[in-house]
Design a protein around this motif. Structure first.
Motif, PDB file in Angstrom:
ATOM      1  N   LEU A 119      -9.423   0.870  -0.315  1.00 50.12           N
ATOM      2  CA  LEU A 119      -8.696   2.059  -0.765  1.00 50.12           C
ATOM      3  C   LEU A 119      -9.630   3.259  -0.884  1.00 50.12           C
ATOM      4  CD1 LEU A 119      -6.530   0.307  -3.498  1.00 50.12           C
ATOM      5  CD2 LEU A 119      -5.665   1.276  -1.359  1.00 50.12           C
ATOM      6  N   GLY A 131      -2.901   0.750  -4.048  1.00 51.92           N
ATOM      7  CA  GLY A 131      -2.664  -0.625  -3.609  1.00 51.92           C
ATOM      8  C   GLY A 131      -2.033  -1.429  -4.735  1.00 51.92           C
ATOM      9  N   GLN A 185       0.854  -1.187   0.000  1.00 51.02           N
ATOM     10  CA  GLN A 185       0.000   0.000   0.000  1.00 51.02           C
ATOM     11  C   GLN A 185       0.890   1.238   0.000  1.00 51.02           C
ATOM     12  OE1 GLN A 185      -3.865   0.479   2.274  1.00 51.02           O
ATOM     13  NE2 GLN A 185      -2.548   1.810   3.492  1.00 51.02           N
TER      14      GLN A 185
END
Length: 454
Positions: free
Chosen positions: A140, A118, A109
């Motif tokens: 996300l 990601g 990440q």
């Protein structure tokens, strides 16, 4: 001259050149380290490849190149989010195995101010889990809030889509970046989908430190060897064959046909060996049944799994064991040979007997082996531990699926862990001697089993 005669002549010419090719190969290895790749010395996994990515993307990493690699990465994979990216990318936070709210672990990440990125790494073609990509995108999006987000999907070949169970393919959002490790030779898009290989190439060009540049180039070579060449395709001396192929249109046509048939040739060799091995193991099962006869509990060879898969039919598929077992054992237990990676890249031999924990938590358990009754489930740990103790003197490795396993070797200690190498293919093609060797390994494991099991 007939097509068959052209093909035979071409192959005969190659055979004549083999001693010269081997001589060239030895010289190149000695003077240039032509076949050497540092990463081949280690047990590289998807976790390992993710570690390398994180190391290079970390602006404060020991590589000493600051944000150079991260800046190239962002412009390769997510150029649409911020133009330009912050001049000081040291604000970027790069994390490994980031746990999401759903309990999954995102491989990498990256957070750059209000942009969340990601990376889902499928370097060794791990199977997508149900709703995996959907969950990562939701994670996300939730963290980005009013900011922007992207999920970079990294299968082996750039542009491949995740499975429909992981993310419905008719609902792929723009935040999902279809990238990959290498450029797909069949990809006709202009420009092609982004790839890690191309990124590494640019990183090496912009790297000031010679030792770090060597590391990147070695990793690039490892990526290429792992995905594109697969052992036999990486033979040094191929330039001599290429020149021979180009000498005439007929040679060129035959060479192309040979190249196209290489995958089929491997699968044919694997399949014929596996079929031959199954028949030899069935003979062993009959011998053991006669020697250890208990009514209704004789030995059998199990090579057809609950979902209808069998290794003999699909020799490129992983997790399809061929098992020698008592008929009253749970279908998940037996002396086994199996590949833990597609394309027979990690072939193991040992005893499969899962623990209760792995049986309950591995989604493939019932898919491959069917259901177990309550008594069988209750005895899983007891059987696993008993076999592990009995086979411990043989050395080998242990996992929750295998109380004992080891890499397959041949009759003369050849390394047959990866069936794509020239040495392995030669041994597999002479199927009788290798099959009898495997049968003897099965016999030896059986001899070590506790009497109350065998």
């Amino acid at each position: 001259m007939s097509d068959q005669q052209v093909a035979e002549n071409f192959i005969n010419q190659i055979a004549i050149f083999l001693p010269t090719i081997h001589s060239i190969e030895q010289k190149m290895n000695r003077e240039l380290g032509h076949q050497f790749c540092a990463f081949d010395l280690f047990n590289t996994t998807e976790n390992y490849s993710s570690d390398v990515l994180q190391f290079l993307l970390n602006c404060r990493g020991a590589h000493g190149q600051g944000a150079v690699f991260l800046n190239i990465f962002l412009n390769h994979f997510v150029p649409m989010h911020s133009s330009p990216w912050p001049s000081d990318l040291n604000c970027a936070i790069v994390k490994r195995e980031y746990q999401t709210n759903s309990g999954r672990r995102l491989d990498i990440q990256i957070q750059v101010n209000d942009v969340w990125i990601g990376i889902e790494n499928k370097f060794l073609q791990a199977t997508d889990q149900p709703k995996q990509i959907s969950d990562y995108l939701e994670h996300l999006k939730s963290n980005a809030g009013q900011g922007k987000y992207s999920l970079i999907y990294l299968p082996q070949f750039a542009g491949e889509k995740p499975s429909s169970a992981s993310m419905p393919n008719d609902q792929l959002p723009p935040e999902l970046v279809l990238a990959g490790w290498v450029h797909n030779p069949d990809d006709s898009t202009m420009p092609p989908f982004p790839s890690i290989y191309a990124w590494l190439e640019e990183c090496a060009r912009h790297c000031k430190a010679a030792n770090v540049r060597w590391f990147i180039e070695q990793f690039q070579l490892h990526v290429n060897n792992t995905i594109m060449t697969k052992g036999v395709g990486n033979m040094s001396g191929s330039s001599a064959i290429i020149e021979l192929a180009r000498k005439s249109p007929e040679n060129l046509e035959v060479a192309i046909l040979i190249g196209q048939s290489y995958v089929d040739l491997k699968k044919t060799i694997w399949q014929e060996f596996l079929i031959y091995l199954v028949n030899k193991l069935k003979q062993l099962a009959e011998e053991l049944s006669s020697a250890h006869f208990i009514s209704g509990n004789d030995y059998e060879v199990l090579d057809l799994l609950a979902n209808g898969d069998r290794w003999c039919k699909n020799p490129s598929t992983k997790y399809l064991p061929i098992m020698l077992r008592r008929k009253n054992w749970p279908r998940s237990q037996g002396i086994s040979i199996s590949s833990d990676k597609i394309n027979a890249e990690e072939v193991y031999i040992g005893f499969i007997s899962p623990t209760k924990n792995i049986w309950n938590n591995d989604q493939t358990s019932t898919i491959y082996f069917g259901t177990l009754d309550n008594t069988q489930k209750k005895n899983l740990d007891e059987t696993h531990n008993a076999i592990k103790t009995a086979l411990k003197p043989k050395g080998g490795k242990v996992s929750e699926w295998w109380p004992y396993y080891t890499e397959l070797t041949g009759p003369s200690k050849e390394n047959l862990h990866n069936w794509n190498t020239l040495e392995a293919l030669k041994c597999l093609n002479a199927k009788e001697s290798l099959a009898m060797h495997v049968v003897n390994l099965f016999k030896d494991m059986h001899a070590h089993l506790p009497d109350d099991i065998k």
